[in-house]
Write a protein that holds these residues in place. Sequence first.
Motif, PDB file in Angstrom:
ATOM      1  N   GLU A 163      13.189 -25.960 -14.391  1.00  0.00           N
ATOM      2  CA  GLU A 163      12.517 -27.132 -14.430  1.00  0.00           C
ATOM      3  C   GLU A 163      13.124 -28.230 -14.739  1.00  0.00           C
ATOM      4  OE1 GLU A 163       8.266 -28.199 -16.409  1.00  0.00           O
ATOM      5  OE2 GLU A 163       8.853 -26.063 -16.604  1.00  0.00           O
ATOM      6  N   LEU A 164      12.175 -29.463 -13.922  1.00  0.00           N
ATOM      7  CA  LEU A 164      13.417 -30.942 -14.352  1.00  0.00           C
ATOM      8  C   LEU A 164      11.737 -31.544 -14.616  1.00  0.00           C
ATOM      9  CD1 LEU A 164      16.181 -31.340 -11.133  1.00  0.00           C
ATOM     10  CD2 LEU A 164      16.709 -30.453 -14.215  1.00  0.00           C
ATOM     11  N   ASP A 165      11.642 -31.931 -15.952  1.00  0.00           N
ATOM     12  CA  ASP A 165      10.454 -32.794 -15.673  1.00  0.00           C
ATOM     13  C   ASP A 165      10.519 -34.335 -16.863  1.00  0.00           C
ATOM     14  OD1 ASP A 165       8.011 -33.677 -17.089  1.00  0.00           O
ATOM     15  OD2 ASP A 165       6.891 -31.974 -18.032  1.00  0.00           O
ATOM     16  N   GLY A 166      10.368 -35.402 -15.854  1.00  0.00           N
ATOM     17  CA  GLY A 166      10.809 -36.243 -16.620  1.00  0.00           C
ATOM     18  C   GLY A 166      10.064 -36.968 -17.429  1.00  0.00           C
ATOM     19  N   MET A 167       9.435 -35.861 -17.945  1.00  0.00           N
ATOM     20  CA  MET A 167       8.902 -36.079 -19.891  1.00  0.00           C
ATOM     21  C   MET A 167       9.760 -35.618 -20.340  1.00  0.00           C
ATOM     22  SD  MET A 167       4.849 -36.553 -18.572  1.00  0.00           S
ATOM     23  CE  MET A 167       4.499 -37.634 -20.227  1.00  0.00           C
ATOM     24  N   ARG A 168      10.250 -34.581 -20.078  1.00  0.00           N
ATOM     25  CA  ARG A 168      11.551 -33.738 -21.274  1.00  0.00           C
ATOM     26  C   ARG A 168      12.675 -34.501 -21.596  1.00  0.00           C
ATOM     27  NH1 ARG A 168       9.078 -27.912 -20.814  1.00  0.00           N
ATOM     28  NH2 ARG A 168       6.826 -28.411 -20.205  1.00  0.00           N
ATOM     29  N   ALA A 169      12.745 -34.447 -22.430  1.00  0.00           N
ATOM     30  CA  ALA A 169      14.300 -34.500 -22.647  1.00  0.00           C
ATOM     31  C   ALA A 169      15.762 -33.970 -22.154  1.00  0.00           C
ATOM     32  CB  ALA A 169      15.226 -34.070 -24.698  1.00  0.00           C
ATOM     33  N   GLY A 170      15.103 -33.200 -20.963  1.00  0.00           N
ATOM     34  CA  GLY A 170      16.433 -32.362 -20.494  1.00  0.00           C
ATOM     35  C   GLY A 170      15.647 -30.800 -19.373  1.00  0.00           C
ATOM     36  N   PRO A 171      16.402 -30.362 -19.025  1.00  0.00           N
ATOM     37  CA  PRO A 171      16.250 -29.645 -17.935  1.00  0.00           C
ATOM     38  C   PRO A 171      15.682 -28.264 -18.682  1.00  0.00           C
ATOM     39  CG  PRO A 171      18.285 -29.277 -17.834  1.00  0.00           C
ATOM     40  CD  PRO A 171      18.153 -30.397 -18.748  1.00  0.00           C
ATOM     41  N   VAL A 172      14.542 -27.277 -18.385  1.00  0.00           N
ATOM     42  CA  VAL A 172      14.199 -26.393 -18.918  1.00  0.00           C
ATOM     43  C   VAL A 172      13.992 -24.867 -18.299  1.00  0.00           C
ATOM     44  CG1 VAL A 172      12.255 -24.973 -19.408  1.00  0.00           C
ATOM     45  CG2 VAL A 172      12.385 -27.206 -19.501  1.00  0.00           C
ATOM     46  N   ASP A 173      15.097 -24.056 -19.319  1.00  0.00           N
ATOM     47  CA  ASP A 173      16.147 -23.016 -18.449  1.00  0.00           C
ATOM     48  C   ASP A 173      14.656 -21.559 -18.357  1.00  0.00           C
ATOM     49  OD1 ASP A 173      17.349 -20.871 -16.885  1.00  0.00           O
ATOM     50  OD2 ASP A 173      19.250 -21.276 -18.118  1.00  0.00           O
ATOM     51  N   HIS A 174      14.173 -21.271 -17.229  1.00  0.00           N
ATOM     52  CA  HIS A 174      13.191 -20.405 -17.196  1.00  0.00           C
ATOM     53  C   HIS A 174      13.757 -18.829 -16.768  1.00  0.00           C
ATOM     54  CE1 HIS A 174       9.581 -22.610 -17.720  1.00  0.00           C
ATOM     55  NE2 HIS A 174      10.239 -23.776 -17.109  1.00  0.00           N
ATOM     56  N   GLY A 175      14.959 -19.062 -16.608  1.00  0.00           N
ATOM     57  CA  GLY A 175      15.801 -17.608 -16.444  1.00  0.00           C
ATOM     58  C   GLY A 175      16.315 -17.110 -15.317  1.00  0.00           C
ATOM     59  N   GLU A 176      16.836 -16.062 -15.011  1.00  0.00           N
ATOM     60  CA  GLU A 176      16.986 -15.996 -13.677  1.00  0.00           C
ATOM     61  C   GLU A 176      15.866 -15.623 -12.469  1.00  0.00           C
ATOM     62  OE1 GLU A 176      18.961 -11.434 -11.902  1.00  0.00           O
ATOM     63  OE2 GLU A 176      18.759 -11.781 -13.606  1.00  0.00           O
ATOM     64  N   CYS A 177      16.090 -15.831 -11.265  1.00  0.00           N
ATOM     65  CA  CYS A 177      15.352 -16.147 -10.332  1.00  0.00           C
ATOM     66  C   CYS A 177      15.059 -15.348  -8.924  1.00  0.00           C
ATOM     67  CB  CYS A 177      14.912 -17.497  -9.408  1.00  0.00           C
ATOM     68  SG  CYS A 177      13.857 -17.398  -8.472  1.00  0.00           S
ATOM     69  N   MET A 178      14.560 -13.913  -9.316  1.00  0.00           N
ATOM     70  CA  MET A 178      14.946 -13.216  -8.187  1.00  0.00           C
ATOM     71  C   MET A 178      14.505 -13.234  -6.488  1.00  0.00           C
ATOM     72  SD  MET A 178      17.009 -11.153  -9.678  1.00  0.00           S
ATOM     73  CE  MET A 178      17.363  -9.361  -8.644  1.00  0.00           C
ATOM     74  N   ASP A 179      12.753 -14.027  -6.628  1.00  0.00           N
ATOM     75  CA  ASP A 179      12.247 -14.421  -5.510  1.00  0.00           C
ATOM     76  C   ASP A 179      11.354 -15.269  -5.840  1.00  0.00           C
ATOM     77  OD1 ASP A 179       9.593 -14.160  -3.580  1.00  0.00           O
ATOM     78  OD2 ASP A 179      10.098 -12.878  -2.902  1.00  0.00           O
ATOM     79  N   LEU A 180      12.590 -16.694  -5.028  1.00  0.00           N
ATOM     80  CA  LEU A 180      11.685 -18.228  -5.470  1.00  0.00           C
ATOM     81  C   LEU A 180      10.175 -18.431  -5.154  1.00  0.00           C
ATOM     82  CD1 LEU A 180      12.588 -21.047  -6.220  1.00  0.00           C
ATOM     83  CD2 LEU A 180      12.414 -21.522  -3.766  1.00  0.00           C
ATOM     84  N   LEU A 181       9.566 -17.680  -4.146  1.00  0.00           N
ATOM     85  CA  LEU A 181       7.901 -17.731  -4.050  1.00  0.00           C
ATOM     86  C   LEU A 181       7.661 -17.292  -5.119  1.00  0.00           C
ATOM     87  CD1 LEU A 181       5.687 -19.146  -2.475  1.00  0.00           C
ATOM     88  CD2 LEU A 181       6.048 -16.948  -1.400  1.00  0.00           C
ATOM     89  N   VAL A 182       7.928 -15.655  -5.443  1.00  0.00           N
ATOM     90  CA  VAL A 182       7.291 -15.318  -6.180  1.00  0.00           C
ATOM     91  C   VAL A 182       6.875 -15.871  -8.266  1.00  0.00           C
ATOM     92  CG1 VAL A 182       6.982 -12.909  -8.261  1.00  0.00           C
ATOM     93  CG2 VAL A 182       7.221 -12.944  -4.995  1.00  0.00           C
TER      94      VAL A 182
END
Length: 53
Positions: free
Chosen positions: A5-24
Amino acid sequence: MQLVELDGMRAGPVDHGECMDLLVNVAELVRTQYLARNESVYFSLMVLAPPQK
């Protein structure tokens, strides 16, 4: 793939882990992180992903 996740209000990117199915995975993130905390459904999303084969 990683769900980042890239959010301009945060100091840096937020890694939400492995993505197996982008939409889901993104739908689950939006439901739990945004819609659960906010009644407004007005927000923007952009996806940077490899092209579909």
